[in-house]
Scaffold this motif. Sequence first.
Motif, mmCIF file in Angstrom:
data_model
loop_
_atom_site.group_PDB
_atom_site.id
_atom_site.type_symbol
_atom_site.label_atom_id
_atom_site.label_comp_id
_atom_site.label_asym_id
_atom_site.label_seq_id
_atom_site.Cartn_x
_atom_site.Cartn_y
_atom_site.Cartn_z
ATOM 1 N N ILE A 1 0.815 -1.218 0.000
ATOM 2 C CA ILE A 1 0.000 0.000 0.000
ATOM 3 C C ILE A 1 0.851 1.271 0.000
ATOM 4 N N GLY A 2 2.146 1.126 0.277
ATOM 5 C CA GLY A 2 3.006 2.302 0.372
ATOM 6 C C GLY A 2 4.410 1.989 -0.077
ATOM 7 N N ARG A 3 5.295 1.741 0.883
ATOM 8 C CA ARG A 3 6.696 1.484 0.582
ATOM 9 C C ARG A 3 7.016 0.004 0.779
ATOM 10 N N ALA A 4 7.784 -0.539 -0.138
ATOM 11 C CA ALA A 4 8.254 -1.925 -0.026
ATOM 12 C C ALA A 4 9.721 -1.904 -0.429
ATOM 13 N N ILE A 5 10.574 -1.700 0.552
ATOM 14 C CA ILE A 5 11.958 -1.326 0.267
ATOM 15 C C ILE A 5 12.941 -2.215 1.023
ATOM 16 N N SER A 6 13.986 -2.609 0.323
ATOM 17 C CA SER A 6 15.164 -3.222 0.916
ATOM 18 C C SER A 6 14.854 -4.530 1.639
ATOM 19 N N GLY A 7 15.658 -4.832 2.688
ATOM 20 C CA GLY A 7 15.538 -6.104 3.385
ATOM 21 C C GLY A 7 14.217 -6.308 4.086
ATOM 22 N N ALA A 8 13.531 -5.227 4.437
ATOM 23 C CA ALA A 8 12.238 -5.373 5.094
ATOM 24 C C ALA A 8 11.210 -5.976 4.145
ATOM 25 N N PHE A 9 11.313 -5.650 2.859
ATOM 26 C CA PHE A 9 10.410 -6.250 1.873
ATOM 27 C C PHE A 9 10.773 -7.710 1.643
ATOM 28 N N LEU A 10 12.043 -8.056 1.804
ATOM 29 C CA LEU A 10 12.447 -9.456 1.683
ATOM 30 C C LEU A 10 11.707 -10.330 2.687
ATOM 31 N N CYS A 11 11.585 -9.845 3.916
ATOM 32 C CA CYS A 11 10.930 -10.656 4.942
ATOM 33 C C CYS A 11 9.431 -10.419 4.978
ATOM 34 N N HIS A 12 8.983 -9.222 4.674
ATOM 35 C CA HIS A 12 7.561 -8.874 4.768
ATOM 36 C C HIS A 12 7.005 -8.611 3.377
ATOM 37 N N GLY A 13 6.872 -9.691 2.601
ATOM 38 C CA GLY A 13 6.298 -9.541 1.272
ATOM 39 C C GLY A 13 6.778 -10.541 0.250
ATOM 40 N N LEU A 14 8.085 -10.678 0.082
ATOM 41 C CA LEU A 14 8.606 -11.453 -1.037
ATOM 42 C C LEU A 14 8.441 -12.962 -0.888
ATOM 43 N N GLN A 15 8.027 -13.442 0.282
ATOM 44 C CA GLN A 15 7.746 -14.868 0.422
ATOM 45 C C GLN A 15 6.268 -15.183 0.190
ATOM 46 N N ALA A 16 5.476 -14.186 -0.150
ATOM 47 C CA ALA A 16 4.056 -14.416 -0.406
ATOM 48 C C ALA A 16 3.861 -15.213 -1.695
ATOM 49 N N ASP A 17 2.711 -15.876 -1.799
ATOM 50 C CA ASP A 17 2.362 -16.563 -3.047
ATOM 51 C C ASP A 17 2.132 -15.554 -4.156
ATOM 52 N N HIS A 18 1.347 -14.536 -3.869
ATOM 53 C CA HIS A 18 1.079 -13.460 -4.824
ATOM 54 C C HIS A 18 1.331 -12.119 -4.145
ATOM 55 N N ILE A 19 1.914 -11.182 -4.894
ATOM 56 C CA ILE A 19 2.128 -9.824 -4.401
ATOM 57 C C ILE A 19 1.292 -8.866 -5.244
ATOM 58 N N LEU A 20 0.499 -8.055 -4.573
ATOM 59 C CA LEU A 20 -0.317 -7.037 -5.225
ATOM 60 C C LEU A 20 0.211 -5.673 -4.801
ATOM 61 N N ALA A 21 -0.093 -4.650 -5.564
ATOM 62 C CA ALA A 21 0.381 -3.310 -5.202
ATOM 63 C C ALA A 21 -0.577 -2.252 -5.721
ATOM 64 N N LEU A 22 -0.786 -1.233 -4.904
ATOM 65 C CA LEU A 22 -1.491 -0.058 -5.388
ATOM 66 C C LEU A 22 -0.655 0.607 -6.478
ATOM 67 N N SER A 23 -1.303 1.269 -7.397
ATOM 68 C CA SER A 23 -0.587 1.884 -8.511
ATOM 69 C C SER A 23 0.309 3.025 -8.036
#
Length: 296
Positions: free
Chosen positions: A153-175
């Motif tokens: 919904i906002g920022r998906a940056i660096s190592g934090a996105f590695l742990c909180h997002g990139l292991q999901a089955d599907h990733i969606l994002a607001l435009s």
Amino acid sequence: MEELDNTMIGRGRDAIDMIIDKDSFQENIIDGYSFDPDYGPGSVVGTAKLNGKPTTIIANDAMAFNDRFPVVFGGVIGLEEGYKMATAVYRTMEADKDKPLPEKRAIVLIVDTPGNGPGKMEEIAGMNKSTGGYQLALAEARKAGHPIVAMVIGRAISGAFLCHGLQADHILALSKDFGTMIHVMPLTSIARITKMDIERLEELSTSNPVFAAGVDFFYKLGGVQEIVNQVEDMREVIIRHIDEVAKLKAEGKGELLGPWGRGILGNERGGRTHRMEAIAKVNAEFTAVADKYINA
């Protein structure tokens, strides 16, 4: 409120309310297990109903501040936050361990993080173990059959996105119209590491999605499954993707999900055209020497 209409940055709790069934969120509760509300205040975990089904929610609270770790603010995932998020995943797995695949509850990640807490104390205490543990927990839950959908919904940056997002089955994002930001690191940091001129990197970023940042480039790479153009559509799109993921898992098509599936998707979209060729070469080279090392 007009300025908030154009962005969801810092509004993780608002996003929860927009996505779940009305008034169904039980914060810090997962199947009877209670979390200490003062621990890891930068993370929000709990159980909600989504389309009538129990769902684990894990989000950032960019408005929270961790008094014990002053670098944790603005959505940063710190030492406590990583462990709290990982525990939420493992508690979800424990709650559903004896349930058949169709009854494994979904895990929805609401992502708005500028990175990990880079403080000296966090590094000494083992922040890398915390965030690595969270990443491992999501990978185990994904492989155990839980549909995992990340909503940026906002920022998906660096190592934090590695742990909180990139292991999901599907990733969606607001435009990108909402100020949504996705990137591994800024070009200035890439320049320092690669010793390449910033001007050359800026040139590459206009055509090469590997060097570029942003939702559209990550979509081309396969990193984003679908771009959501209206905030009001988040709930519907998340529910649809949970159903799609559950169907693929029921059909035994797990290779189309998670990191591996994103690689396949990126190849189809023209953003990662050399990936399969590189994998084939690595496999061929390994096969050529495997007998010298395996059971040697």
